[in-house]
Scaffold this motif. Structure first.
Motif, short mmCIF file in Angstrom:
data_model
loop_
_atom_site.label_atom_id
_atom_site.label_comp_id
_atom_site.label_asym_id
_atom_site.label_seq_id
_atom_site.Cartn_x
_atom_site.Cartn_y
_atom_site.Cartn_z
N LEU A 37 0.87 -1.16 0.18
CA LEU A 37 0.33 -0.07 0.25
C LEU A 37 0.90 1.27 -0.10
N ASN A 38 2.08 1.25 0.62
CA ASN A 38 2.88 2.57 0.54
C ASN A 38 4.18 2.17 -0.09
N HIS A 39 5.01 2.96 -0.36
CA HIS A 39 6.04 3.16 -1.04
C HIS A 39 5.82 2.75 -2.64
N THR A 40 4.72 2.84 -3.12
CA THR A 40 4.17 2.38 -4.53
C THR A 40 5.11 3.35 -5.48
N LYS A 41 5.52 4.57 -5.09
CA LYS A 41 6.15 5.26 -6.15
C LYS A 41 7.61 4.59 -6.42
N LEU A 42 7.98 4.24 -5.30
CA LEU A 42 9.38 3.27 -5.29
C LEU A 42 9.24 2.28 -6.19
N MET A 43 8.43 1.13 -5.54
CA MET A 43 8.14 -0.26 -6.11
C MET A 43 6.65 -0.74 -5.67
N THR A 44 6.25 -1.34 -6.66
CA THR A 44 5.03 -2.18 -6.42
C THR A 44 5.18 -3.73 -6.37
N VAL A 45 4.74 -4.47 -5.52
CA VAL A 45 5.00 -5.71 -5.66
C VAL A 45 3.61 -6.29 -5.37
N GLN A 46 3.27 -7.23 -6.37
CA GLN A 46 2.01 -7.90 -6.25
C GLN A 46 1.91 -9.44 -6.28
N GLU A 47 1.42 -10.33 -5.55
CA GLU A 47 1.69 -11.69 -5.59
C GLU A 47 0.35 -12.61 -5.50
N ARG A 48 0.46 -13.35 -6.29
CA ARG A 48 -0.87 -14.18 -6.32
C ARG A 48 -0.30 -15.77 -6.08
N CYS A 49 -0.91 -16.38 -5.42
CA CYS A 49 -0.87 -17.74 -4.79
C CYS A 49 -1.91 -18.61 -4.73
N VAL A 50 -1.84 -19.84 -5.18
CA VAL A 50 -2.82 -20.83 -5.49
C VAL A 50 -2.39 -21.89 -4.89
N PHE A 51 -3.15 -22.53 -3.74
CA PHE A 51 -2.92 -23.74 -2.99
C PHE A 51 -4.01 -24.57 -3.17
N GLN A 52 -3.61 -25.77 -4.01
CA GLN A 52 -4.77 -26.18 -4.35
C GLN A 52 -4.33 -27.98 -4.24
N GLU A 53 -5.43 -28.68 -3.68
CA GLU A 53 -5.09 -30.11 -3.61
C GLU A 53 -4.60 -30.75 -4.69
N SER A 54 -3.56 -31.49 -4.58
CA SER A 54 -2.97 -32.19 -5.71
C SER A 54 -3.96 -33.37 -6.08
N GLU A 55 -4.20 -33.29 -7.64
CA GLU A 55 -4.98 -34.63 -8.18
C GLU A 55 -4.19 -35.59 -8.21
N GLU A 56 -3.06 -35.64 -8.62
CA GLU A 56 -2.04 -36.81 -8.53
C GLU A 56 -1.80 -37.55 -7.46
N ARG A 57 -1.59 -36.62 -6.18
CA ARG A 57 -1.23 -37.21 -5.08
C ARG A 57 -1.87 -36.35 -3.94
N PRO A 58 -3.33 -36.98 -3.58
CA PRO A 58 -4.00 -36.34 -2.54
C PRO A 58 -3.60 -36.02 -1.08
N HIS A 59 -2.45 -36.58 -0.65
CA HIS A 59 -1.78 -36.12 0.44
C HIS A 59 -0.81 -34.88 0.10
N CYS A 60 -0.61 -34.24 -0.93
CA CYS A 60 -0.05 -33.22 -1.35
C CYS A 60 -0.70 -32.21 -1.63
N THR A 61 -0.19 -31.06 -1.39
CA THR A 61 -0.91 -29.58 -2.01
C THR A 61 0.24 -28.99 -2.94
N GLN A 62 -0.46 -28.54 -4.07
CA GLN A 62 0.29 -27.96 -5.29
C GLN A 62 0.12 -26.41 -4.71
N LEU A 63 1.38 -25.84 -4.82
CA LEU A 63 1.40 -24.39 -4.78
C LEU A 63 2.10 -23.78 -5.98
#
Length: 190
Positions: A100-126
């Motif tokens: 929210l601040n220092h946006t004139k200097l630099m803006t960082v946007q991040e998107r993460c998706v944590f999804q149950e793995s279809e191949e390995r249900p005991h794992c989570t894909q990020l």
């Protein structure tokens, strides 16, 4: 120009555990730069999705080369908004964060998706993506390079913090392994 980062990995833990650990990440010994986290808004939608907006405060140390260009009274704290959607039916957690601040200097946007793995249900894909930009005339490229390097370092710490929270959930201090599908991630200019 914008610097772009992408990586994906499998976390060797179920989606339920990873989602629970996500909310219990702070404090942890790997993310001491995170000072506060506050829930600003939270609701469960009619389709049973949990929408949350949080405000995080993190420290922001300038690189040595930037110290001479920016005033000494420049705030060393960064305020970050984090929007998240937990969908228990589809076993996904999606987060989007931005400063929210220092946006004139630099803006960082991040998107993460944590999804149950279809191949390995005991794992989570990020899947993690980030966009780093700067509008400082004449210095945008080195600022973006610094931002990308700092992002990579901080996301590695974030994963260690998540592992720490997962270990606490499982009741042991053994470090859980994260198997990287793309170990260095992909970064470049868009």
């Amino acid at each position: 120009m914008v610097k772009y980062f992408f990586n994906e990995m499998d976390i060797k833990s179920t989606w339920d555990h990873v989602t629970s650990a996500f909310w219990q990440r702070y404090p942890n010994p790997f993310s001491t730069h995170v000072l506060t986290e506050d829930v600003v808004f939270r609701e469960v939608t009619p389709d049973n999705r949990l929408h949350t907006r949080r405000l995080l405060t993190k420290t922001n140390r300038l690189p040595w080369w930037a110290e001479r260009f920016f005033p000494g009274n420049l705030s060393r704290s960064v305020y970050i908004l984090e929007d998240s959607i937990v969908d228990p039916l589809n076993k996904s957690l999606i987060t989007f964060t931005w400063n929210l601040n220092h946006t004139k200097l630099m803006t960082v946007q991040e998107r993460c998706v944590f999804q149950e793995s279809e191949e390995r249900p005991h794992c989570t894909q990020l899947k993690r993506e980030a966009w780093i930009s700067s509008g400082v005339y004449g210095f945008s490229r080195p600022i973006q390079e610094f931002g990308l390097a700092r992002f990579k370092s901080n996301q590695a710490k974030a994963m260690k913090g998540l592992e720490y929270a997962l270990a606490n959930i499982h009741g042991f201090s053994l470090r859980l392994k994260v198997v990287e599908m793309h170990p260095t991630g992909t970064s470049g200019t868009q």
